[in-house]
Write an enzyme that holds these catalytic residues in place. Sequence first.
Site, mmCIF file in Angstrom:
data_model
loop_
_atom_site.group_PDB
_atom_site.id
_atom_site.type_symbol
_atom_site.label_atom_id
_atom_site.label_comp_id
_atom_site.label_asym_id
_atom_site.label_seq_id
_atom_site.Cartn_x
_atom_site.Cartn_y
_atom_site.Cartn_z
ATOM 1 N N HIS A 297 139.514 34.709 58.715
ATOM 2 C CA HIS A 297 138.441 35.017 59.664
ATOM 3 C C HIS A 297 137.359 35.880 59.021
ATOM 4 O O HIS A 297 136.230 35.932 59.524
ATOM 5 C CB HIS A 297 139.010 35.713 60.891
ATOM 6 C CG HIS A 297 138.334 35.339 62.169
ATOM 7 N ND1 HIS A 297 138.372 34.068 62.696
ATOM 8 C CD2 HIS A 297 137.571 36.075 63.026
ATOM 9 C CE1 HIS A 297 137.679 34.029 63.815
ATOM 10 N NE2 HIS A 297 137.179 35.228 64.031
ATOM 11 N N ARG A 300 134.474 33.747 58.131
ATOM 12 C CA ARG A 300 133.638 33.425 59.297
ATOM 13 C C ARG A 300 132.728 34.600 59.638
ATOM 14 O O ARG A 300 131.543 34.408 59.958
ATOM 15 C CB ARG A 300 134.531 33.049 60.473
ATOM 16 C CG ARG A 300 133.809 32.813 61.801
ATOM 17 C CD ARG A 300 134.828 32.363 62.841
ATOM 18 N NE ARG A 300 134.383 32.558 64.207
ATOM 19 C CZ ARG A 300 133.738 31.652 64.925
ATOM 20 N NH1 ARG A 300 133.433 30.483 64.385
ATOM 21 N NH2 ARG A 300 133.397 31.888 66.177
ATOM 22 N N TYR A 332 127.758 41.329 64.868
ATOM 23 C CA TYR A 332 127.387 41.071 63.481
ATOM 24 C C TYR A 332 126.061 41.717 63.101
ATOM 25 O O TYR A 332 125.662 41.648 61.939
ATOM 26 C CB TYR A 332 127.303 39.569 63.233
ATOM 27 C CG TYR A 332 128.617 38.867 63.435
ATOM 28 C CD1 TYR A 332 129.690 39.081 62.567
ATOM 29 C CD2 TYR A 332 128.811 38.013 64.511
ATOM 30 C CE1 TYR A 332 130.906 38.455 62.770
ATOM 31 C CE2 TYR A 332 130.027 37.383 64.713
ATOM 32 C CZ TYR A 332 131.061 37.604 63.842
ATOM 33 O OH TYR A 332 132.269 36.989 64.043
#
Length: 359
Positions: A297, A300, A332
């Site tokens: 992950h 990602r 993010y």
Amino acid sequence: MNAVAPGPPALAPQVRYAELSVPLPSLVREEPPSPRLLDQVRRALRARQRSLRTEKSYCGWIRRYVRYWDLTHPRDLGAEHVEAFLTHLAADRHVSASTQNQAFSALLFLYREVLCVDLGEIAARRAERPRLVPTVLGPGEVRRLLSEVEGVPKLVASLLYGSGLRVIEALRLRRQDLDFERRVIYVRAPKGNRHRVVPFPRSLAGPLESHLRRRKREHDRLRARGGGVVHLPRAYERKDPRAATSWRWQWVFPASRDCVDPRTGIVARFHLHPSAIQKQITAAARRLAIPKKVTCHTLRHSFATHLLQCGTDIRTVQELLGHRSVKTTMIYTHVTELGPIGVLSPLDRLEGATEPSGV
């Protein structure tokens, strides 16, 4: 002396079945045994087309709940018992908020959908949900990590970073999901059942074409021996009986051998297990001595962060990731060239400031 002719034999007194202390087994129809609780849960989950992973997770939590209350049937338990179990998870077991929510969802499904019982409001002590900051690799770290793995794990890891896929989404890709002409990848039946289209990295076109040619030769050999059958979604095999052996339905990353689907009993080929990729990524990061927690992950997370750093609109990133809300994508924005809040540190304004060595 004349003999008296015997009369007809006396008839036996009739006996009513209600007067018998033990019912006649040949005349009394026995009730079929009721299905076990977990079998009822599985049937309800499959009727709502939940995934096999959800089925295993829910059954596991229901089993723990029953054992916690000394094997008492959940029908004899109520909302206060659910609250006590959830509080035990948070206070004694110190589980995360997501783990406690998963247990609560399983018990809520059990009472609402299987037992048809309304629990009302649950006032259990909830585990604290921290505001986590995702771990992100720099471009150099991603380049080193991808060069450290080989074969199928490298292809999967490249898709995670190049297209922003979850590892289970990459492993569920079928041949028909890769569009080499339009350079797009179709992500079907992902988390939340939000189908989407993601970019096809141009640098992966050649390696994936070579991989698919090898897969096609292997598939032809299996078909010649009567194999080459893959698991199909839901009841599609009844709609198209030939789809299970057709090339377009084959997994891009299949497992090494066939397995039995516990829901249907069909023996066919499934895709690779996520742990096969996760172990390779973790081992590669350990060999490179990357001082971060690196998982599948993480790639990602790096995909989303690097897109934002390049100026991509956050709504576009939200669609590529398949997030339901833009608030989820906002995590993010903590990594930019100017720091987490867009402010340049005064220390960096000093003359002689150098780039970190990364040691």
